[in-house]
Scaffold this motif. Structure first.
Motif, short mmCIF file in Angstrom:
data_model
loop_
_atom_site.label_atom_id
_atom_site.label_comp_id
_atom_site.label_asym_id
_atom_site.label_seq_id
_atom_site.Cartn_x
_atom_site.Cartn_y
_atom_site.Cartn_z
N LYS A 198 0.83 -1.20 0.00
CA LYS A 198 0.00 0.00 0.00
C LYS A 198 0.87 1.25 0.00
CE LYS A 198 -3.61 2.39 2.61
NZ LYS A 198 -4.53 2.33 3.77
N GLY A 199 1.94 1.23 0.79
CA GLY A 199 2.83 2.38 0.84
C GLY A 199 3.50 2.66 -0.48
N ALA A 200 3.66 1.62 -1.32
CA ALA A 200 4.30 1.79 -2.63
C ALA A 200 3.27 1.88 -3.76
CB ALA A 200 5.25 0.63 -2.89
N ASN A 201 1.98 1.92 -3.40
CA ASN A 201 0.90 1.94 -4.40
C ASN A 201 1.07 0.76 -5.37
OD1 ASN A 201 -1.45 2.93 -5.59
ND2 ASN A 201 -0.31 4.14 -7.10
N GLY A 202 1.41 -0.38 -4.80
CA GLY A 202 1.70 -1.54 -5.62
C GLY A 202 0.62 -2.61 -5.55
N ALA A 203 0.94 -3.75 -6.13
CA ALA A 203 0.05 -4.91 -6.14
C ALA A 203 0.66 -6.01 -5.27
CB ALA A 203 -0.16 -5.40 -7.57
N VAL A 204 -0.12 -7.06 -5.03
CA VAL A 204 0.33 -8.18 -4.21
C VAL A 204 0.01 -9.49 -4.91
CG1 VAL A 204 -0.08 -9.47 -2.08
CG2 VAL A 204 0.21 -6.99 -1.99
N ASP A 205 0.99 -10.39 -4.99
CA ASP A 205 0.79 -11.75 -5.49
C ASP A 205 1.12 -12.71 -4.36
OD1 ASP A 205 0.10 -10.91 -8.00
OD2 ASP A 205 2.07 -11.26 -8.90
N VAL A 206 0.17 -13.58 -4.04
CA VAL A 206 0.37 -14.57 -3.00
C VAL A 206 0.19 -15.95 -3.60
CG1 VAL A 206 -0.33 -15.40 -0.73
CG2 VAL A 206 -0.50 -12.96 -1.25
N LYS A 207 1.20 -16.80 -3.44
CA LYS A 207 1.10 -18.20 -3.88
C LYS A 207 0.71 -19.03 -2.68
CE LYS A 207 3.66 -21.86 -6.29
NZ LYS A 207 2.59 -22.01 -7.30
N ILE A 208 -0.40 -19.77 -2.81
CA ILE A 208 -0.93 -20.57 -1.70
C ILE A 208 -1.00 -22.01 -2.18
CG2 ILE A 208 -2.75 -20.77 0.01
CD1 ILE A 208 -3.61 -17.94 -0.76
N GLY A 209 0.00 -22.81 -1.85
CA GLY A 209 0.07 -24.15 -2.41
C GLY A 209 0.24 -24.05 -3.92
N THR A 210 -0.69 -24.62 -4.68
CA THR A 210 -0.65 -24.54 -6.15
C THR A 210 -1.50 -23.40 -6.69
OG1 THR A 210 -2.48 -26.12 -6.30
CG2 THR A 210 -0.24 -27.03 -6.33
N MET A 211 -2.14 -22.66 -5.81
CA MET A 211 -3.03 -21.58 -6.20
C MET A 211 -2.29 -20.25 -6.17
SD MET A 211 -6.61 -20.47 -4.29
CE MET A 211 -6.90 -22.20 -3.94
N ASP A 212 -2.66 -19.35 -7.09
CA ASP A 212 -2.11 -17.99 -7.09
C ASP A 212 -3.26 -17.00 -6.96
OD1 ASP A 212 0.85 -18.14 -7.64
OD2 ASP A 212 0.10 -19.34 -9.31
N ILE A 213 -3.06 -15.98 -6.09
CA ILE A 213 -4.05 -14.91 -5.96
C ILE A 213 -3.32 -13.58 -6.12
CG2 ILE A 213 -5.81 -13.84 -4.51
CD1 ILE A 213 -6.18 -16.43 -3.07
N SER A 214 -3.77 -12.78 -7.10
CA SER A 214 -3.15 -11.49 -7.39
C SER A 214 -4.14 -10.37 -7.06
CB SER A 214 -2.75 -11.40 -8.86
OG SER A 214 -1.82 -12.42 -9.19
N PHE A 215 -3.72 -9.45 -6.19
CA PHE A 215 -4.56 -8.33 -5.77
C PHE A 215 -4.11 -7.07 -6.50
CE2 PHE A 215 -4.42 -11.41 -2.38
CZ PHE A 215 -5.69 -11.42 -1.82
N ASP A 216 -5.07 -6.34 -7.09
CA ASP A 216 -4.69 -5.09 -7.75
C ASP A 216 -4.46 -4.00 -6.71
OD1 ASP A 216 -7.20 -4.18 -6.99
OD2 ASP A 216 -8.03 -4.15 -9.00
N SER A 217 -3.97 -2.83 -7.15
CA SER A 217 -3.60 -1.77 -6.22
C SER A 217 -4.80 -1.24 -5.45
CB SER A 217 -2.90 -0.63 -6.97
OG SER A 217 -3.73 -0.12 -8.00
N ALA A 218 -6.00 -1.25 -6.06
CA ALA A 218 -7.19 -0.79 -5.35
C ALA A 218 -7.53 -1.72 -4.19
CB ALA A 218 -8.38 -0.68 -6.31
N ALA A 219 -7.41 -3.03 -4.41
CA ALA A 219 -7.64 -3.98 -3.32
C ALA A 219 -6.57 -3.82 -2.24
CB ALA A 219 -7.63 -5.41 -3.87
N VAL A 220 -5.30 -3.64 -2.66
CA VAL A 220 -4.21 -3.48 -1.70
C VAL A 220 -4.43 -2.22 -0.86
CG1 VAL A 220 -1.75 -2.98 -1.49
CG2 VAL A 220 -2.54 -4.75 -3.07
N SER A 221 -4.91 -1.15 -1.48
CA SER A 221 -5.15 0.09 -0.74
C SER A 221 -6.20 -0.11 0.34
CB SER A 221 -5.59 1.19 -1.70
OG SER A 221 -5.86 2.39 -1.03
#
Length: 691
Positions: A539-562
């Motif tokens: 959030k401080g970098a106005n960036g996005a987040v990618d989390v790998k959970i086992g074999t699953m990937d979840i990518s959050f856009d900057s609006a979700a991160v904010s």
């Protein structure tokens, strides 16, 4: 007398910040000490098994330079969340060094324990603002000076093992416990209430007084109320028990009012056991209307209650009490009580009760008086018949309008008068009360009155049970996150839902993709895991987040991160292919994010799926909400299912007959192919004819 130095903060030469174990955790979160996390959104520092020993020294107060292991020179409200067992130790031998010092307000919460020592300090814990304890066990080690809250101390839950010193009152409430060498408030009131338990050698007030109520237990040797007498240097007691040690006393330089509870002296003191002394301008008074006072092991002639130290005593009665034959082995003479013979002596007096009557104010019918009432009383429904063309509006008590269900305080006989309005007048809007249930947690959250319609659920204010953390709210059988809205059409109870403390957050890394910061980490599948740090950093970098959970990937856009960043959040996800409860499902995906919402952002979920889709079927993803389902905008390519969402829940992968749209496009394709073939044949024949 307890020692405390209270000054206002000056600018820090290093720039205002929060220093923990010598680290500026705001500007250098990558160097966060072990066992510590910091959430800038809520300004919360969490200690979980931390052992902190390094001091930061800088200009802090107008008197010069001070140091502390936790050093916050910002004029903000800091929350210190204590999980597990942590230690803050300042063994510095140079200068004035504290354990914890905060320029603003400090709230210490959590379910863990914290030990603080400062061998060369001003205070174990020192705040320029207010200091609140709400849950943990906090111990100031022997040899350290006390807990010092310049602008007041509030202890509402947990245990505090320390002397207490404040310039602006002290409140000890709830089921809290205080074990103290001394409790002192230079100004303001010391209030002990609820079911608190207090053990202290001395309780002292300066210009203020002492109030004791509820079902508290106070064990004390001496009480000095009003060392700098003022109009507020009074002692009042309406409930609970005060046990005064042998040779101890209660010395009040003001008025004494007792309407309930009990005071028990162990005895043995040769002089005044309970005194009310006046200033040169006026005598103190003793008014006893409820409760009991007992002296054990008293010597004959001991003064039990002295209403004035004037000599001769005032001609106006200063000591008054109510009740039939309340004296036991006591004589009442010259506004004081003396013991007739050696042994135990006591005085008891029933609480004064009052009558509540009802006035129809032009209506008809009767409502019976309510007898023998004192303290809180809830106004009942109207029992009168309204005058012609009138309707009941509310009650009037002392000229103030009150609604049915309002609570009044009865200290004398009270008349409650019906208030009528024209029957054509619109009825007052009906409102309701939202109450909160700790559900095994501790602390209190005040009910919210006058609610109707949409209500936004607040942040949790309870302290979690041991080894638990807040998950969400429960209303009836449904669960809601903080910030979600409920519809209030009746009085409702909102219950806290607790869960096991999440797994610690793993390390995360950042990268730049197409000019945008992307923060990445990996967590175990089916394991609730803390992810607060990565979202706050992104959030401080106005960036996005990618989390790998086992074999699953979840990518959050900057609006979700904010929306998520700055909150204490945990994430859990897994895909199941066996034991499924959703009809016809080939796989079920369950994702939960506790602690935040991201309705204005999106998360892209990517899961591998290797089952072959049968001929004539298509792969569809549904959002499952109880017995209903909602079709997601999903794709299936290269063995992966991909869909986006702005909330997490349960999703099902199913095979369905190909839709009419799919068949239509197949038919269009066949027709188009046949048309191309036909045109090609015609062109070929025409070419042959010309040849």
């Amino acid at each position: 007398m307890l020692l405390a130095v209270f000054c206002v903060p000056s600018a820090d030469a290093d720039g205002e910040s929060l220093w923990v174990n010598g680290v500026d955790v705001i500007n250098h979160p990558e160097s966060m000490p072990a066992g510590c996390t910091y959430d800038p959104g809520s300004n919360t520092l969490t200690l979980n098994g931390a052992n902190l020993t390094t001091s930061h020294v800088a200009p802090f107060l107008t008197q010069g330079t001070l140091g502390a292991v936790i050093f916050d020179d910002r004029d903000t409200a800091l929350v210190l969340n204590v999980v597990g067992n942590s230690n803050v130790i300042n063994n510095s031998a140079s200068g004035e060094e504290n354990g914890i010092q905060v320029a603003g307000n400090l709230t210490i919460t959590g379910s863990g324990s914290l030990s603080v020592s400062a061998s060369n300090g001003v205070c174990g814990i020192f705040t320029v603002g207010s200091l609140t304890f709400n849950g943990p066990t906090v111990t100031i080690a022997a040899g350290s000076l006390p807990v010092c809250g310049n602008n007041g101390i509030v202890i509402s839950a947990g245990t505090v093992n320390s002397s207490l010193d404040s310039n602006n009152g002290i409140t000890i409430s709830g089921s809290s416990t205080v074990n103290s060498g001394g409790i002192e408030a230079t100004s303001g009131i010391i209030s002990i209430e609820g079911s608190a338990a207090v053990e202290s050698s001395v309780i002292t007030t300066g210009t203020g007084g002492l109030s004791v109520s509820g079902s508290v237990t106070v064990n004390v040797t001496n009480m000095n109320i009003g060392e700098a007498p003022s109009a507020n240097s009074n002692f009042s007691m309406s409930g609970g028990t005060i046990n005064v040690a042998a040779n101890g006393y209660i010395d009040v330089n003001g008025n004494i009012t007792m309407s309930g509870g009990s005071i028990v002296f162990a005895g043995g003191h040769p002089g005044v056991s309970l005194g009310a002394y006046g200033t040169p301008e006026s005598d103190g008074t003793v008014t006893l209307t409820g409760g009991s006072i007992t002296v054990n092991n008293a010597a004959a002639g001991i003064i039990f209650i002295a209403a004035s130290d004037n000599s001769p005593p005032s001609a106006t009665p200063i000591l008054t009490y109510e009740g039939a034959n309340p004296l036991n082995n006591l004589a009442f003479d010259d506004n004081q009580l003396t013991v007739i013979q050696a042994g135990s002596a006591s005085i008891s007096f029933p609480a004064v009760s009052h009558t509540i009557s009802f006035n129809a104010n032009g209506g008809t019918g009767t409502m019976a008086n309510v007898e023998n009432t004192t303290g809180s009383y809830t106004l009942p429904a109207n029992g009168f018949t309204a005058p012609a063309n009138k309707a009941f509006k509310c009650w009037s008590v002392g000229g103030v309008e009150k609604n049915v269900g309002d609570v009044i305080t009865v200290t004398q006989n009270v008349e409650v008068t019906a208030v009528w309005q024209d029957s054509s007048s619109p009825a007052p809007a009906q409102t309701f009360t939202v109450t909160f249930d700790a559900n095994g947690g501790t602390g209190e959250m005040a009910p919210v009155a006058d609610v109707s319609g949409e209500y936004t659920l607040p942040a949790n204010g309870f302290t979690a049970p041991a080894e638990k953390t807040f998950k969400c709210w429960s209303v009836g059988d449904a669960q809601f996150k903080v910030g979600e809205k409920i519809n209030v059409a009746a009085n409702v109870t909102v219950k806290a839902v607790w869960k096991d403390v999440p797994a610690p957050e793993p390390a995360y890394a950042s990268d730049t993709v197409d000019g945008k910061a992307v923060y990445k980490n990996e967590i175990a599948a089916a394991t609730d895991t803390d992810v607060s740090g990565i979202f706050t950093a992104a959030k401080g970098a106005n960036g996005a987040v990618d989390v790998k959970i086992g074999t699953m990937d979840i990518s959050f856009d900057s609006a979700a991160v904010s929306a998520i960043g700055g909150n204490t959040v945990s994430l859990k996800a897994e895909m199941k292919t066996e034991g499924l409860t959703v009809p016809d499902a080939k796989a079920v995906i369950e994702v939960t994010l506790d602690g935040a919402l991201f309705a204005n952002g999106t998360a892209k979920v990517t899961v591998p799926f290797t089952q072959e889709v049968p001929e004539g079927k298509e792969l569809v993803v549904y959002f499952i909400n109880g017995d209903t389902k909602e079709k997601m905008d999903a794709t299936y390519e290269n063995g992966k299912v991909v869909f986006t969402t702005n909330h997490f829940s349960t999703y099902a992968i199913v095979f369905e007959d190909e839709s009419d749209d799919t068949l239509m496009w197949i038919e269009v394709g066949i027709v188009a192919a046949l048309a191309v073939i036909a045109i090609s044949v015609l062109l070929y024949l025409q070419f042959r004819r010309k040849a």
